[in-house]
Design a protein around this motif. Structure first.
Motif, short mmCIF file in Angstrom:
data_model
loop_
_atom_site.label_atom_id
_atom_site.label_comp_id
_atom_site.label_asym_id
_atom_site.label_seq_id
_atom_site.Cartn_x
_atom_site.Cartn_y
_atom_site.Cartn_z
N TYR A 216 -54.80 39.68 72.22
CA TYR A 216 -54.14 40.02 73.48
C TYR A 216 -54.74 39.21 74.62
O TYR A 216 -55.94 38.92 74.66
N ASP B 19 -49.70 44.43 74.21
CA ASP B 19 -48.29 44.36 73.83
C ASP B 19 -48.00 45.51 72.86
O ASP B 19 -48.42 45.50 71.71
N ARG C 28 -45.46 46.24 71.31
CA ARG C 28 -44.63 45.87 70.16
C ARG C 28 -45.48 45.57 68.92
O ARG C 28 -44.97 45.56 67.80
#
Length: 351
Positions: free
Chosen positions: A80, A91, A93
């Motif tokens: 990240y 994130d 997702r």
């Protein structure tokens, strides 16, 4: 004497400072390791007993030895990015893809999204906090493991701790590497002599030994145990005095460094629960400032070079930080008079 450098042996107190309990209250198991990366690797070996997916989410701005632990353990790694305030950009997702999240603060300050951490745990993702940059501040409670390296905070040859919040570790440390420990003992002893005598030859010899040990550790680290002498030092270090002095020095620098748009402090406030590790900046011409500081016996720090495991162009925030970050010491060894000298040297650079 220079303002900076690694720590020598430190005076201790008779009373126990309850360090591990203060870092991670109520933990079920605590092990002392030869280094912080040994502590991380031990926690990974423990987590792998139940983590079959073995996909980790790590900060793109990190030490090679941190991500190297995950590489050695065979984890698939996602990274990240961070912004210029060193705040992670998680994130969501990726939550279905990962089984392990590592969080950390920087230079004493933590600014990660605790809601994201909680969501990871709700999705049965293992969470570990590396407290090496926030060693004198409480760890996040929403974690399964906590690790720390204390060699940037006090004079110890084995500074790693591995902490498990719930349950006992199912793996055990292996014996320490005595050659490595002997080199570190030599480094700390020579540094201690240097700080008493200002003999630059001793300073160079201590630095040479320090880096010899560092590069050796990169080759040999595993789950090596720490030594009894270092554990006693950790448990009897004058912790509250160190926290008070670090905060005083950091606050002085905040109030007295010159305003220079080319040399920007990353953290401009000092919250009550923060104990600084160093005083960090983002600098436009880092090499020029580093030379100016070194010429004035204020050796700067750069943490870290880009690890070889990261395609850093995919993480523009971290890429900028690697290229522009540097820091100076503000720890408990140095009185306000030294911080005054630091401020004057920065003023000379700004002219």
């Amino acid at each position: 004497m220079e303002i900076g450098g690694f720590f020598p042996y430190s005076p201790l107190r008779e009373e126990h400072n309850n360090y591990a309990e203060r870092l991670c209250p109520g933990a079920d198991d605590i092990l002392h390791l030869m280094s912080g990366r040994c502590a991380i690797y031990l926690c990974l070996q423990d987590s792998m007993l139940t983590d079959e997916r073995r996909a980790a989410y790590l900060p793109a701005y990190t030490c090679e030895t941190v991500s190297g632990c995950f590489v050695k353990a065979g984890y698939k790694i996602y990274y990240y990015d961070l912004d210029r305030n060193l705040s992670p950009k998680f994130d969501e997702r990726l939550i279905p893809k990962i089984s392990f999240l590592m969080i950390c603060g920087y230079y004493g300050f933590s600014d990660f999204d605790t809601a994201f951490v909680k969501k990871c745990r709700q999705n049965h993702i293992i969470v570990m906090q590396d407290c090496t940059h926030t060693a004198f501040s409480p760890a996040c409670p929403d974690t399964d493991y906590v690790t720390v390296s204390l060699r940037k905070w006090m004079g110890v040859i084995s500074g790693g701790l591995a902490i498990k919040r719930n349950g006992k570790f199912s793996v055990s440390p292996i014996p320490a590497n005595e050659t490595h420990l002997d080199i570190r003992r030599s480094a700390l002893s020579k540094r201690q002599e240097y700080e008493l005598t200002d003999n630059e030859k001793l300073n160079q010899e201590s630095a040479d030994a320090f880096w010899k040990a560092e590069f050796m550790l990169r080759e040999i680290f595993d789950m090596q145990a720490g030594d009894d002498e270092s554990l006693r030092a950790i448990e009897h270090y004058p912790l509250d005095d160190a926290i008070k002095k670090r905060r005083e020095n950091f606050a002085y620098l905040l109030g007295h460094l010159p305003d220079n748009p080319a040399v920007r402090p990353i953290f401009t406030e000092l919250p009550d629960d923060v104990c600084p590790m160093f005083f960090p900046f983002l600098v436009d011409d880092r090499e020029a400032l580093m030379k100016h500081l070194a010429d004035n016996r204020i050796p700067p720090k750069v943490y870290w070079p880009v690890p070889p495991f990261i395609e850093i162009g995919n993480y523009p925030g971290a890429e900028y930080i690697y290229a522009h970050v540097m820091s100076i010491s503000c720890d408990q060894r140095f009185p306000i008079a030294d911080m005054q000298r630091v401020a004057e040297v920065f003023k000379d650079f700004a002219k």
